[in-house]
Scaffold this active site. Structure first.
Site, PDB file in Angstrom:
ATOM      1  N   ASP A 332      11.154  -5.218 -10.946  1.00 34.51           N
ATOM      2  CA  ASP A 332      10.076  -5.268 -11.937  1.00 34.51           C
ATOM      3  C   ASP A 332      10.688  -4.957 -13.284  1.00 34.51           C
ATOM      4  OD1 ASP A 332       8.167  -5.528 -10.023  1.00 34.51           O
ATOM      5  OD2 ASP A 332       7.606  -3.416  -9.975  1.00 34.51           O
ATOM      6  N   ASP A 636       5.048  -2.184  -6.959  1.00 38.79           N
ATOM      7  CA  ASP A 636       4.209  -1.007  -7.135  1.00 38.79           C
ATOM      8  C   ASP A 636       2.752  -1.214  -6.717  1.00 38.79           C
ATOM      9  OD1 ASP A 636       3.586  -2.670  -9.234  1.00 38.79           O
ATOM     10  OD2 ASP A 636       4.557  -1.451 -10.762  1.00 38.79           O
ATOM     11  N   ASP A 640       1.778  -6.037  -3.640  1.00 38.70           N
ATOM     12  CA  ASP A 640       3.226  -6.192  -3.474  1.00 38.70           C
ATOM     13  C   ASP A 640       3.658  -5.870  -2.044  1.00 38.70           C
ATOM     14  OD1 ASP A 640       3.610  -6.898  -6.064  1.00 38.70           O
ATOM     15  OD2 ASP A 640       4.105  -4.897  -6.774  1.00 38.70           O
TER      16      ASP A 640
END
Ligand code: ATP
Length: 901
Positions: A332, A636, A640
């Protein structure tokens, strides 16, 4: 004993009645009241299952085929009146079990310490303020704030629900999420139909809400079912299991060989049974690597601790093996590569751009409308935007000692700071404009909306989200004193400019609605919104992440950024962070247009993926895996979870990550930092190396001894090392010395090597070759020592003492050889070793001196005191073997180098 709450059918009461029954308020309990209730109701945790009693755990160390063989051997020696042998065998078996027991205790301790690091937290309201507390500190009457991805921390009666649903499979077995509302249901409704309730341990899959804690700890539904919290941690990984299996088969093989050898000795060589029996026991002891799985487990436990020290928490032990071999890390952006400390630096309205000053989350600073004519209109629009930012937000700002911090999403914190700078009193505005309904943020639709009503009979919808998303919902924009039609080009051009500077751009819109609007739906947001403006936020890259990305490249690991942010922002941050390929950025929409083959190729070639949704993450993992790569993936949000589960090493964020993501992941980063992933890879590689070292160190000793025993028997010689001495070496010195390798630090070259290929066997050709070379050298050393003793006319006891000591010295030298598998062992650093290495060497040396020179131990171990000169020769044999093995390594390394060139 702690109290239970009054036994009520909470699901059958209205939300208000529940609040009343528990003497609570919508602003939550006071800290004093909560403290008093904590004493009354006890902490919110399930009682832990009683640990296995120590004596049972100790006994488990005798549950091993070799130990059974030894116990039988002890019984037979006793029957044969060899009492001394019986006592030594039993003593060694006992000492071995004690060492194993202590080691296992340490490993288990390491794992339970890790578990406490993952203790869940809950966001609650106390005294009107949002705070975060440990899940254990919740008491009946607390108001818990819930959002998608949370694990419900106690049994809750819902009091506010915005499209909330929960997955209750742990309780009901039903994996389809259940929609939750605040309406009471019939008293006899089954668990799965109690829509107004949220149960401890279930997961919020969508929506947002607030729940009143009604039951905690063992009084919750899950507490009633399971009763106990299972405390068992399986200290095993596929590798350890593979090795345990290998040991098991080897044991059977050795036992079969032992029986054959016995028959051969008895019937062909006509040895007497007593003599043969001890030889066969020595063979079994020498050839079986009984300590190996235990030492491997310790190596893993040491690795888990080392990773925890670097903020990488191992949730599933196998992760420690896979993380070391990843060849691509998909990460990310926000918070992992960047600091997630956002500051709004610019505001764009239809009148122009304004710069915003101020530090951190303090709501003070200037909004400098230098690019626009500072008319009242411009400020009016900015104030409108600031009000939207204050209302369409779930975060809170707190101040302690002049330090401003955020409770909740840092991006929303930055927006609240902007509101403060624009002169908005956040608490007051939220009291005036009460939130009636909301559409929570979801990374799939990339916006959040709230419906608010004020005291003067106004109602409005406020929306914030990704500019592309909001521009599609707006036909109008806030202009000079009135709304005007949307200048789409202007907004798109300016937004691209801001994003290209690395700013995270967010758009704000609103719509006045009739007072009787109380329910917000997606259809209310179509086309009719008025765009207020955009904000640009900076979120600087983490300096340590820049270094970590470079380290990954050096280690042959590719780094890919997968973000929900805008392509231009992502590319700018990618450049700052040092990603290799920043010219090509693919968005989620681009990916959707590709067929399977093109998708897989794009997944491999492109390094930045922007405006992606969690589904893209899953597809990217699968595509990269299909190309033979070992994939680490960070995540997170609740959505996901599938990608994290599918990745070879799923990594969740410890701070901003949802509980759902953490549960799906194998690793959790306590600090959300990319640098921690690189550190975990380094530790993972170190653990794998150390396991190889342990195997490589143990097997040749076993093989060398076994060859000596078999040869001696075949040649009709006396054993070069007596049965009792072999027992001593394998069960005591072997385990002590081998254990030192579990603590080996990272080798210098560890992060300069490419990742090991997917599916590579730990016992590869090189390991087998090395084992053979060392085993042969060990055998030669032992026989050489025997021959030397024979030439000097020494008796058998002296010859065995010399050979046994030579073997231990060779083992010690071999330790230094093995420590540096990928580089020379002939440097000062290599010789200096570590504290652990030298501690075990000192212990083993003292023990060897004791059994060689202490008079009362000599008859037990069949030893004789060695002269100084012979002692030097014994050390010389060890040094000789070391030089030969090192020579072989140097040749191999230089060959490797020349083929690489
Ligand atoms: P990363 O995936 O690297 O963490 P991200 O945080 O930008 O990046 P998302 O959280 O999926 O990814 O956000 C995607 C976009 O949605 C953001 O760029 C922003 O425009 C918008 N957004 C994010 N959070 C919110 C929020 N709380 N309210 C409204 N819009 C949001």
């Amino acid at each position: 004993m702690t109290d239970a709450t009054p036994n009520r059918s909470w699901h059958n009461l209205s939300a208000d009645d529940c609040i009343h029954a528990l003497d609570s308020r919508s602003t939550g309990l006071s800290p004093e009241d909560a403290a008093e209730r904590l004493i009354r109701y006890g902490p919110n945790k399930l009682p832990e299952a009683k640990p296995t009693p120590l004596w049972l755990r100790f006994l488990a160390h005798f549950h091993n085929v070799l130990i059974y063989v030894l116990l039988v051997a002890a019984a037979i020696t006793a029957l044969l009146d060899h009492w001394l042998d019986t006592v030594v065998i039993l003593a060694v078996v006992l000492a071995n079990a004690i060492i194993g027991f202590i080691q296992e205790g340490r490993a288990a301790q390491a794992m339970s310490a890790i578990r406490t690091m993952l203790a869940p937290k809950a966001a609650i309201i106390r005294d009107g303020h949002r705070i975060t507390v440990d899940g254990e500190a919740l008491v009946p009457g607390d108001i818990v704030l819930l959002e998608a991805g949370d694990k419900v921390p106690a049994d809750l009666r819902l009091i506010v629900s915005h499209s909330l649903s929960a997955q209750e499979a742990v309780l009901t077995g039903e994996s389809v999420p259940v929609e939750k509302t605040i309406q009471p249901v019939a008293a006899d409704a089954p668990l799965g139909d109690r829509r107004g309730m949220l149960f401890s341990g279930t997961i919020i899959t969508a929506g947002q809400g607030q729940g009143l804690v009604v039951e905690t700890g063992s009084h919750t539904e899950i507490g009633r079912i399971s009763g106990m919290l299972s405390n068992v941690t399986h200290l095993t990984t596929p590798l350890v299991e593979q090795m345990a299996q290998f040991s098991k088969w080897l044991t059977l093989l050795v036992l079969a060989c032992a029986v054959l050898l016995m028959a051969y000795g008895y019937f062909v060589m006509n040895y007497e049974f007593e003599h043969l029996f001890m030889i066969v026991v020595s063979l079994a002891v020498s050839a079986i690597p009984e300590g190996l799985p235990a030492v491997m487990t310790i190596t893993l436990a040491v690795g888990v601790q080392a990773m925890a020290r670097r903020n990488a928490i191992v949730r599933q032990l196998p992760a420690i093996e896979t993380i070391g071999s990843v060849s691509v890390i998909c990460t990310d952006k926000t918070g992992t590569l960047t600091r997630n400390e956002m500051v709004v630096t610019s505001v764009l309205t239809s009148q122009g751009l304004s710069a915003v000053s101020g530090e951190g989350y303090a709501p003070y600073g200037q909004i400098d409308a230098k690019d626009i004519d500072a008319t009242g209109d411009a400020h009016k629009t900015i104030s409108q935007l600031a009000l939207a930012a204050a209302l369409c937000s779930d975060a809170d700002l707190n101040e302690t000692g002049g330090q401003w911090t955020v409770e909740g999403d840092p991006m929303e914190g930055a927006l609240l700071a902007l509101s403060g700078k624009a002169g908005i009193n956040i608490t007051e505005s939220r009291q005036i404009w009460r939130r009636t309904d909301a559409i929570p943020f979801d990374s799939r639709h990339r916006f959040m909306a709230t419906l608010n009503h004020d005291h003067d009979g106004h109602a409005a919808i406020f929306v914030k989200g990704a500019p592309e998303q909001l521009l599609d919902m707006c036909a109008l924009e806030a202009g000079n004193d009135r709304t005007q039609s949307l200048q789409r080009d202007y907004w798109e051009r300016m937004s691209a400019e801001m994003a290209a500077n690395g700013q995270r751009v967010l758009a704000f819109a609103m719509r006045i609605v009739p007072l009787d609007y109380t329910v917000l739906t997606h259809s209310d947001l179509k086309d009719e919104l008025v765009l207020i403006g955009l904000t640009g936020m900076i979120d600087p890259p983490r300096p340590e992440a820049i270094a970590a990305v470079a380290e990954c490249y050096e280690a042959g690991i590719r780094v890919k950024m997968i973000t929900g942010d805008h392509a231009l922002t992502a590319a700018a941050i990618g450049r700052d962070i040092g990603l290799k390929n920043t010219t090509r950025v693919l968005t989620g929409n681009d990916l959707d247009r590709l067929d399977e083959a093109a998708f897989a190729a794009a997944a491999e070639d492109c390094d930045i993926f922007a405006r992606t949704s969690p589904e893209h993450k899953l597809k990217l993992v699968m595509a990269l895996q299909s190309r033979g790569l070992m994939v680490a993936m960070t995540g997170d949000g609740v959505n996901d979870a599938p990608a994290l589960k599918r990745a070879d090493a799923g990594i969740a964020m410890g701070q901003k990550g949802s509980e759902a993501a953490k549960e799906a992941a194998k690793l959790v980063l306590a600090d959300d930092n990319f640098a921690t992933i690189a550190a975990a890879v380094r530790e993972g590689r170190t653990v794998y190396d150390n396991i190889r070292k342990v195997i490589m160190w143990t097997l040749p000793t076993n093989a060398g001894e076994a060859v000596c025993v078999v040869l001696a028997l075949m040649l009709g010689m006396a054993l070069p090392i007596s049965a009792i001495q072999i027992l001593w070496i394998n069960l005591i010195t072997g385990i002590t010395l081998g254990l030192a390798l579990a603590f080996e630090p990272t080798e210098d070259q560890t992060m300069k090597r490419p990742p090991r290929p997917r599916g590579e066997a730990i016992m590869d050709g090189r390991l087998v070759w090395q084992t053979l070379v060392i085993a042969i050298l060990f055998g030669a050393g032992i026989f050489g020592m025997t021959a030397y003793a024979h030439n000097r006319g020494y008796n058998l006891a002296m010859a065995q003492t010399l050979a046994m000591n030579a073997l231990v010295v060779m083992e010690i030298f071999n330790l230094f050889f093995i420590r540096n598998l990928h580089s020379t062992s002939l440097t000062w650093k290599a010789i200096k070793g570590t504290k652990v290495i030298w501690t075990v060497i000192v212990i083993v040396t003292i023990a060897q001196f004791a059994i060689t020179y202490v008079p009362f131990l000599q008859p037990i171990f069949g030893t004789e005191p060695i002269s100084f000169i012979d002692g030097v020769i014994v050390v010389g044999v060890g040094a000789g073997v070391f030089i030969l093995t090192e020579l072989e390594k140097q040749i191999r390394l230089s060959l490797q180098k020349s083929t690489a060139v």
